[in-house]
Motif scaffolding. Structure first.
Motif, PDB file in Angstrom:
ATOM      1  N   TYR A  80       0.908  -0.565  -0.330  1.00 51.45           N
ATOM      2  CA  TYR A  80      -0.511   0.158   0.385  1.00 51.45           C
ATOM      3  C   TYR A  80       0.693   0.881  -0.093  1.00 51.45           C
ATOM      4  O   TYR A  80       2.325   1.169   0.670  1.00 51.45           O
ATOM      5  N   ARG A  81       0.555   2.045  -0.874  1.00 53.54           N
ATOM      6  CA  ARG A  81       1.015   3.279  -0.422  1.00 53.54           C
ATOM      7  C   ARG A  81       0.515   5.318  -0.986  1.00 53.54           C
ATOM      8  O   ARG A  81      -0.883   3.815  -1.137  1.00 53.54           O
ATOM      9  N   LEU A  82       0.420   6.349  -0.788  1.00 56.24           N
ATOM     10  CA  LEU A  82      -1.207   6.857  -0.163  1.00 56.24           C
ATOM     11  C   LEU A  82      -1.307   7.257  -1.628  1.00 56.24           C
ATOM     12  O   LEU A  82       0.094   6.767  -3.189  1.00 56.24           O
ATOM     13  N   ALA A  83      -2.154   7.811  -2.418  1.00 58.72           N
ATOM     14  CA  ALA A  83      -2.810   7.899  -3.410  1.00 58.72           C
ATOM     15  C   ALA A  83      -2.481   9.167  -4.159  1.00 58.72           C
ATOM     16  O   ALA A  83      -2.641   9.632  -4.911  1.00 58.72           O
ATOM     17  N   ARG A  84      -2.230  10.086  -3.542  1.00 61.42           N
ATOM     18  CA  ARG A  84      -1.327  11.184  -3.333  1.00 61.42           C
ATOM     19  C   ARG A  84      -0.304  11.449  -2.557  1.00 61.42           C
ATOM     20  O   ARG A  84      -0.317  11.273  -1.440  1.00 61.42           O
ATOM     21  N   PRO A  85       0.959  13.130  -2.533  1.00 61.26           N
ATOM     22  CA  PRO A  85       1.572  13.206  -1.411  1.00 61.26           C
ATOM     23  C   PRO A  85       1.449  13.729  -0.247  1.00 61.26           C
ATOM     24  O   PRO A  85      -0.391  13.935   0.095  1.00 61.26           O
ATOM     25  N   ALA A  86       2.142  13.381   0.635  1.00 62.84           N
ATOM     26  CA  ALA A  86       1.334  13.629   1.768  1.00 62.84           C
ATOM     27  C   ALA A  86       1.291  14.291   2.330  1.00 62.84           C
ATOM     28  O   ALA A  86      -0.057  14.623   3.396  1.00 62.84           O
ATOM     29  N   ARG A  87       1.519  15.019   1.508  1.00 61.75           N
ATOM     30  CA  ARG A  87       1.834  17.037   2.385  1.00 61.75           C
ATOM     31  C   ARG A  87       0.054  17.402   1.509  1.00 61.75           C
ATOM     32  O   ARG A  87      -0.570  17.997   2.477  1.00 61.75           O
ATOM     33  N   ARG A  88      -0.479  16.491   0.795  1.00 61.05           N
ATOM     34  CA  ARG A  88      -1.767  16.692   0.196  1.00 61.05           C
ATOM     35  C   ARG A  88      -3.217  15.687   1.178  1.00 61.05           C
ATOM     36  O   ARG A  88      -4.448  15.937   1.285  1.00 61.05           O
ATOM     37  N   ILE A  89      -2.482  14.908   2.676  1.00 56.35           N
ATOM     38  CA  ILE A  89      -3.534  14.572   3.164  1.00 56.35           C
ATOM     39  C   ILE A  89      -3.517  15.264   4.680  1.00 56.35           C
ATOM     40  O   ILE A  89      -2.713  14.872   5.420  1.00 56.35           O
ATOM     41  N   SER A  90      -4.562  15.562   5.079  1.00 53.50           N
ATOM     42  CA  SER A  90      -4.155  15.530   6.150  1.00 53.50           C
ATOM     43  C   SER A  90      -5.346  14.654   7.344  1.00 53.50           C
ATOM     44  O   SER A  90      -6.064  13.996   7.179  1.00 53.50           O
ATOM     45  N   VAL A  91      -4.809  14.823   8.407  1.00 52.44           N
ATOM     46  CA  VAL A  91      -5.498  14.210  10.066  1.00 52.44           C
ATOM     47  C   VAL A  91      -6.623  13.690   9.405  1.00 52.44           C
ATOM     48  O   VAL A  91      -7.393  13.178   9.879  1.00 52.44           O
ATOM     49  N   LEU A  92      -7.422  14.930   9.894  1.00 55.09           N
ATOM     50  CA  LEU A  92      -8.650  15.068   9.290  1.00 55.09           C
ATOM     51  C   LEU A  92      -9.456  14.316   7.750  1.00 55.09           C
ATOM     52  O   LEU A  92     -10.300  13.466   7.912  1.00 55.09           O
ATOM     53  N   ASP A  93      -8.681  14.062   6.825  1.00 52.16           N
ATOM     54  CA  ASP A  93      -9.347  13.287   5.948  1.00 52.16           C
ATOM     55  C   ASP A  93      -8.857  11.810   6.814  1.00 52.16           C
ATOM     56  O   ASP A  93     -10.201  10.877   6.345  1.00 52.16           O
ATOM     57  N   VAL A  94      -8.136  11.425   6.981  1.00 48.69           N
ATOM     58  CA  VAL A  94      -7.879   9.988   7.818  1.00 48.69           C
ATOM     59  C   VAL A  94      -9.207   9.664   8.254  1.00 48.69           C
ATOM     60  O   VAL A  94      -9.436   8.200   8.521  1.00 48.69           O
ATOM     61  N   LEU A  95      -9.506  10.544   9.594  1.00 51.14           N
ATOM     62  CA  LEU A  95     -10.184  10.951  10.845  1.00 51.14           C
ATOM     63  C   LEU A  95     -11.715  10.208   9.928  1.00 51.14           C
ATOM     64  O   LEU A  95     -12.382   9.465  10.769  1.00 51.14           O
ATOM     65  N   GLN A  96     -11.860  11.003   9.221  1.00 55.80           N
ATOM     66  CA  GLN A  96     -13.560  11.314   8.468  1.00 55.80           C
ATOM     67  C   GLN A  96     -13.471  10.417   7.589  1.00 55.80           C
ATOM     68  O   GLN A  96     -14.992   9.900   7.662  1.00 55.80           O
ATOM     69  N   ALA A  97     -12.275   9.469   7.147  1.00 61.48           N
ATOM     70  CA  ALA A  97     -12.954   8.075   6.951  1.00 61.48           C
ATOM     71  C   ALA A  97     -13.309   6.825   7.710  1.00 61.48           C
ATOM     72  O   ALA A  97     -13.797   5.488   6.945  1.00 61.48           O
TER      73      ALA A  97
END
Length: 91
Positions: free
Chosen positions: A64-81
């Motif tokens: 597995y790898r991130l779908a977009r650069p890490a700087r464009r994924i926030s903690v909130l993005d992960v929590l909302q999932a």
């Protein structure tokens, strides 16, 4: 708000993918490194893929790898999932 255990696992998984850069990470490697149960972590990675935050690759050299650069994924993005929406209680 205290994140659920699943949300905390997801944050750890996202961080491990961010640290790995373009290299894929496996469920087994993350579980072993962090001492987390593989079965729960596998479900977390699957949900990260379904939510569009991660990409999964099967086979030799997969993971597995991130779908977009890490700087464009926030903690909130992960929590909302992983967390149900919180609606304020009316007064």
């Amino acid at each position: 708000m205290r994140p659920s255990k699943t949300s905390r696992y997801a944050l750890h998984a996202a961080l491990e993918m961010a640290l790995a850069g373009d290299e894929p990470v496996t469920v087994a490697s993350v579980a072993g490194k962090l001492g987390l149960p593989q079965t729960a972590l596998a479900k977390v990675f699957q949900q990260l893929v379904r939510s569009g935050l991660a990409l999964g690759t099967r086979g030799l050299g997969g993971g597995y790898r991130l779908a977009r650069p890490a700087r464009r994924i926030s903690v909130l993005d992960v929590l909302q999932a992983f967390e149900p929406p919180q609606h304020p209680v009316g007064r």
